[in-house]
Design an enzyme around this catalytic site. Structure first.
Site, PDB file in Angstrom:
ATOM      1  N   CYS A  30      39.201  48.257  35.845  1.00 20.27           N
ATOM      2  CA  CYS A  30      37.858  48.748  36.523  1.00 20.27           C
ATOM      3  C   CYS A  30      38.197  48.466  37.805  1.00 20.27           C
ATOM      4  O   CYS A  30      38.463  47.591  38.590  1.00 20.27           O
ATOM      5  CB  CYS A  30      36.657  47.914  36.319  1.00 20.27           C
ATOM      6  SG  CYS A  30      35.437  47.835  37.532  1.00 20.27           S
ATOM      7  N   CYS A  33      36.038  46.612  39.954  1.00 26.42           N
ATOM      8  CA  CYS A  33      35.911  45.347  39.962  1.00 26.42           C
ATOM      9  C   CYS A  33      37.324  44.691  40.905  1.00 26.42           C
ATOM     10  O   CYS A  33      37.003  43.647  41.504  1.00 26.42           O
ATOM     11  CB  CYS A  33      36.353  45.075  38.599  1.00 26.42           C
ATOM     12  SG  CYS A  33      35.215  45.371  37.359  1.00 26.42           S
TER      13      CYS A  33
END
Length: 105
Positions: A30, A33
């Site tokens: 991600c 993230c």
């Protein structure tokens, strides 16, 4: 580095903590993230001894992500006395996360 929290350690580290706990639900694949990760690591250092700051890899640990309805990542939850008291979905500046911890202290 922020504490690595797993399904096996979540209850002990997060739910039974006598300090506020910031938990970053994330995954290695991600992109957003990876932007939040260094911020969470900084907060871990800043709040050493005052709050617990950790990360849950949702690919490897799905039980508590599902329990708390984490559908999008990164999702950061703040716990106090075993209860969710605040939430941030998506990337935010460091002060957004620290304000949430400060409110729980």
């Amino acid at each position: 580095m922020a504490l690595e929290i797993t399904d096996a350690t979540f209850e002990e580290v997060v739910l039974k903590s006598d300090k506020p706990v910031l938990v970053d639900f994330w995954a290695a694949w991600c992109g957003p993230c990876r932007m939040v990760g260094p911020i969470v690591d900084e907060i871990h250092n800043d709040y050493e001894g005052k709050a617990v700051v950790g990360k849950v890899d949702v690919d490897a640990n799905q039980e508590f992500a599902a329990k708390y309805g984490v559908r999008n990542i990164p999702t950061v939850l703040v716990f106090k006395n075993g209860e969710v008291v605040d939430k941030q979905v998506g990337v935010a500046p460091k002060n957004v996360y620290t304000d949430k911890i400060d409110a729980a202290l």
